[in-house]
Design an enzyme around this catalytic site. Structure first.
Site, PDB file in Angstrom:
ATOM      1  N   CYS A 167       0.816  -1.221   0.000  1.00  0.00           N
ATOM      2  CA  CYS A 167       0.000   0.000   0.000  1.00  0.00           C
ATOM      3  C   CYS A 167       0.849   1.269   0.000  1.00  0.00           C
ATOM      4  O   CYS A 167       0.342   2.357  -0.261  1.00  0.00           O
ATOM      5  CB  CYS A 167      -0.933   0.000   1.199  1.00  0.00           C
ATOM      6  SG  CYS A 167      -2.007  -1.437   1.251  1.00  0.00           S
ATOM      7  N   HIS A 214      -3.217   7.090   2.762  1.00  0.00           N
ATOM      8  CA  HIS A 214      -3.681   5.803   2.253  1.00  0.00           C
ATOM      9  C   HIS A 214      -5.095   5.541   2.773  1.00  0.00           C
ATOM     10  O   HIS A 214      -5.371   5.693   3.967  1.00  0.00           O
ATOM     11  CB  HIS A 214      -2.710   4.704   2.721  1.00  0.00           C
ATOM     12  CG  HIS A 214      -3.184   3.330   2.429  1.00  0.00           C
ATOM     13  ND1 HIS A 214      -3.699   2.959   1.210  1.00  0.00           N
ATOM     14  CD2 HIS A 214      -3.234   2.208   3.213  1.00  0.00           C
ATOM     15  CE1 HIS A 214      -4.040   1.687   1.248  1.00  0.00           C
ATOM     16  NE2 HIS A 214      -3.773   1.214   2.446  1.00  0.00           N
ATOM     17  N   ASN A 264     -10.211  -0.229  -0.104  1.00  0.00           N
ATOM     18  CA  ASN A 264      -8.754  -0.076  -0.060  1.00  0.00           C
ATOM     19  C   ASN A 264      -8.177  -0.640  -1.359  1.00  0.00           C
ATOM     20  O   ASN A 264      -8.148  -1.852  -1.552  1.00  0.00           O
ATOM     21  CB  ASN A 264      -8.228  -0.839   1.162  1.00  0.00           C
ATOM     22  CG  ASN A 264      -6.714  -0.818   1.275  1.00  0.00           C
ATOM     23  OD1 ASN A 264      -6.019  -0.379   0.367  1.00  0.00           O
ATOM     24  ND2 ASN A 264      -6.204  -1.317   2.388  1.00  0.00           N
TER      25      ASN A 264
HETATM   26  N1  ACO Z   1     -18.373  -8.877   9.107  1.00  0.00           N
HETATM   27  C1  ACO Z   1     -18.866  -9.189  10.312  1.00  0.00           C
HETATM   28  N2  ACO Z   1     -18.081  -9.573  11.339  1.00  0.00           N
HETATM   29  C2  ACO Z   1     -16.757  -9.640  11.109  1.00  0.00           C
HETATM   30  C3  ACO Z   1     -16.188  -9.328   9.857  1.00  0.00           C
HETATM   31  C4  ACO Z   1     -17.054  -8.929   8.835  1.00  0.00           C
HETATM   32  N3  ACO Z   1     -16.618  -8.604   7.602  1.00  0.00           N
HETATM   33  N4  ACO Z   1     -14.847  -9.494   9.945  1.00  0.00           N
HETATM   34  C5  ACO Z   1     -14.574  -9.881  11.197  1.00  0.00           C
HETATM   35  N5  ACO Z   1     -15.735  -9.975  11.895  1.00  0.00           N
HETATM   36  C6  ACO Z   1     -15.913 -10.365  13.297  1.00  0.00           C
HETATM   37  C7  ACO Z   1     -14.793 -11.210  13.830  1.00  0.00           C
HETATM   38  O1  ACO Z   1     -14.967 -12.564  13.497  1.00  0.00           O
HETATM   39  C8  ACO Z   1     -14.905 -10.956  15.295  1.00  0.00           C
HETATM   40  O2  ACO Z   1     -15.949 -11.750  15.804  1.00  0.00           O
HETATM   41  P1  ACO Z   1     -15.855 -12.401  17.276  1.00  0.00           P
HETATM   42  O3  ACO Z   1     -15.771 -11.236  18.234  1.00  0.00           O
HETATM   43  O4  ACO Z   1     -17.097 -13.176  17.382  1.00  0.00           O
HETATM   44  O5  ACO Z   1     -14.604 -13.220  17.260  1.00  0.00           O
HETATM   45  C9  ACO Z   1     -15.368  -9.502  15.377  1.00  0.00           C
HETATM   46  O6  ACO Z   1     -15.910  -9.184  14.095  1.00  0.00           O
HETATM   47  C10 ACO Z   1     -14.261  -8.554  15.709  1.00  0.00           C
HETATM   48  O7  ACO Z   1     -13.141  -8.833  14.867  1.00  0.00           O
HETATM   49  P2  ACO Z   1     -11.842  -7.969  14.900  1.00  0.00           P
HETATM   50  O8  ACO Z   1     -10.888  -8.471  13.881  1.00  0.00           O
HETATM   51  O9  ACO Z   1     -11.392  -7.852  16.316  1.00  0.00           O
HETATM   52  O10 ACO Z   1     -12.437  -6.582  14.422  1.00  0.00           O
HETATM   53  P3  ACO Z   1     -11.794  -5.173  14.511  1.00  0.00           P
HETATM   54  O11 ACO Z   1     -12.621  -4.304  15.361  1.00  0.00           O
HETATM   55  O12 ACO Z   1     -10.317  -5.220  14.785  1.00  0.00           O
HETATM   56  O13 ACO Z   1     -11.990  -4.669  13.021  1.00  0.00           O
HETATM   57  C11 ACO Z   1     -10.657  -4.325  11.062  1.00  0.00           C
HETATM   58  C12 ACO Z   1     -11.338  -5.329  11.948  1.00  0.00           C
HETATM   59  C13 ACO Z   1     -11.717  -3.431  10.418  1.00  0.00           C
HETATM   60  C14 ACO Z   1      -9.894  -5.053   9.977  1.00  0.00           C
HETATM   61  C15 ACO Z   1      -9.710  -3.471  11.947  1.00  0.00           C
HETATM   62  O14 ACO Z   1      -8.840  -4.296  12.685  1.00  0.00           O
HETATM   63  C16 ACO Z   1      -8.909  -2.537  11.152  1.00  0.00           C
HETATM   64  O15 ACO Z   1      -9.407  -1.532  10.680  1.00  0.00           O
HETATM   65  N6  ACO Z   1      -7.600  -2.810  10.981  1.00  0.00           N
HETATM   66  C17 ACO Z   1      -6.754  -2.056  10.140  1.00  0.00           C
HETATM   67  C18 ACO Z   1      -6.370  -2.937   9.051  1.00  0.00           C
HETATM   68  C19 ACO Z   1      -6.696  -2.440   7.694  1.00  0.00           C
HETATM   69  O16 ACO Z   1      -7.366  -1.453   7.467  1.00  0.00           O
HETATM   70  N7  ACO Z   1      -6.204  -3.194   6.765  1.00  0.00           N
HETATM   71  C20 ACO Z   1      -6.416  -2.917   5.413  1.00  0.00           C
HETATM   72  C21 ACO Z   1      -5.354  -3.594   4.629  1.00  0.00           C
HETATM   73  S1  ACO Z   1      -3.826  -3.238   5.164  1.00  0.00           S
HETATM   74  C22 ACO Z   1      -3.368  -1.810   4.628  1.00  0.00           C
HETATM   75  O17 ACO Z   1      -3.960  -1.240   3.789  1.00  0.00           O
HETATM   76  C23 ACO Z   1      -2.199  -1.287   5.220  1.00  0.00           C
END
Ligand code: ACO
Length: 320
Positions: free
Chosen positions: A111, A247, A277
């Site tokens: 990215c 980004h 993204n």
């Molecule tokens: N829909 C519904 N539920 C979901 C989904 C989905 N698409 N994905 C995960 N869940 C669930 C999980 O299974 C988990 O359930 P559980 O509590 O029963 O185990 C719950 O949601 C929470 O999951 P987490 O992974 O803890 O969710 P989090 O609040 O961390 O959000 C996210 C996830 C949005 C990816 C967050 O961590 C984030 O924004 N991270 C930054 C990473 C990013 O943006 N990456 C993009 C690519 S990398 C880059 O561009 C650099």
């Protein structure tokens, strides 16, 4: 002498995939995706590949710059999803747009790819080796995600953005680029490779895996730090910056960065709602939208910042 952006262009596939569409193939909802990321829809390729999207963005950037493709000396393409292992996507774009006098190669920084490519271009231009260049960020992440994995497939989209740069007195002021290879497995796409007739291993494609919370923590810590660094090393105050073009992974990351920098949200344009993204393409697509909307005026100071797999991150300060 520095590199000045003299034209921008972008391309996204026509196929729109909404959060509701994804809720039909994995257990998710618009409320979950939009609430945690700000993404409501993304574009996904049907026929076209990464180089096709990149070439379309490049043609628009050349037209916007008002220069002929034969004037290009160097084409650098930030991508981690080229259509082929080799040749490079940049060489495929060279052929597609007829840039017969250029040399091209790809830059792999996920990215952060567009920023790392722009910085590499800047080094060549500053050294007096080349005069006119094309910098592209293009990715087709839809072919690297596991469409059964709701934790990753909802985040990404396909697209490309490009900028034509030329040696001039004003433009890129300074860049900070960083990587931490020790954290490579926080975000990766590992194919099972190394197979041959002696070891009997079969090569298999891999999908993206990610520790989302680690990426989140990494981004909100490193992005403000490298923005402060690029400004301090340039002797430019943060209040002089008109826009921070970050980004577009997640609106909560952008909000957190704005808060840590103590800067108002209207300095942080966002478009992840519409494209998701798009990896290396997010920064140049957003820049192109701002350019075409007339938001960028000569002399404006802009900071661009990217972060992603590697882990890699960086910031560029430029004068428009
Ligand atoms: N829909 C519904 N539920 C979901 C989904 C989905 N698409 N994905 C995960 N869940 C669930 C999980 O299974 C988990 O359930 P559980 O509590 O029963 O185990 C719950 O949601 C929470 O999951 P987490 O992974 O803890 O969710 P989090 O609040 O961390 O959000 C996210 C996830 C949005 C990816 C967050 O961590 C984030 O924004 N991270 C930054 C990473 C990013 O943006 N990456 C993009 C690519 S990398 C880059 O561009 C650099």
């Amino acid at each position: 002498m520095t590199s000045r952006i003299i034209g921008t262009g972008s391309y996204v596939p026509a196929q729109v995939v909404t959060n509701e569409d994804l809720a039909k193939i994995v257990d998710t909802s618009d409320e979950w995706i939009a609430g945690r990321t700000g993404i409501r829809q993304r574009r996904v390729v049907r026929e076209e590949g990464t180089s096709h999207m990149a070439a379309e963005a490049a043609r628009k950037a050349l037209e916007n710059a008002g220069i002929d493709e034969k004037e290009l000396d160097l084409i650098l393409m930030g991508t981690t999803s080229p259509d082929h292992c080799f040749p490079s996507g940049a060489c495929e774009v060279q052929e597609a747009i007829g840039a017969v006098n250029a040399c091209g190669f790809d830059v792999s920084a996920a990215c952060s790819g567009f920023l790392f490519a722009l910085s590499t271009m800047q080094a060549f231009i500053q050294a007096g080796i080349y005069r006119t260049g094309l910098v592209i960020g293009a990715d087709c992440i839809s072919k690297l995600v596991d469409w059964k994995d709701r934790s990753t497939c909802v985040l990404f989209g396909d697209g490309a953005g490009a900028a034509v740069v030329r040696a001039e007195d004003t433009g890129v002021i300074h860049t900070v680029m960083k990587s931490d290879g020790a954290k490579w497995n926080v975000l990766s796409c590992v194919s099972r490779t190394g197979g041959n007739f002696i070891n009997g291993i079969t090569t298999e494609p891999g999908f993206i895996t990610m520790d989302g919370q680690e990426v989140f923590k990494f981004a909100v810590k490193t992005v403000p730090a490298c923005i402060h660094q690029v400004l301090e090393e340039s002797g430019v105050s943060i209040d002089e910056v008109k826009y921070f073009v970050l980004h577009q992974a997640n609106y909560r990351i952008v909000e957190s960065v704005a808060k840590r920098l103590k800067q108002p949200m209207d300095k942080f344009p966002m478009n992840m709602e519409f494209y998701g993204n798009t990896s290396a393409a997010t920064v140049p697509i957003l820049l192109d939208e701002m350019n075409r909307a007339g938001k960028l005026n000569k002399g404006d100071k802009i900071v661009m910042s990217g972060f992603g797999a590697g882990l890699t991150w960086g910031a560029t300060l430029l004068e428009w």
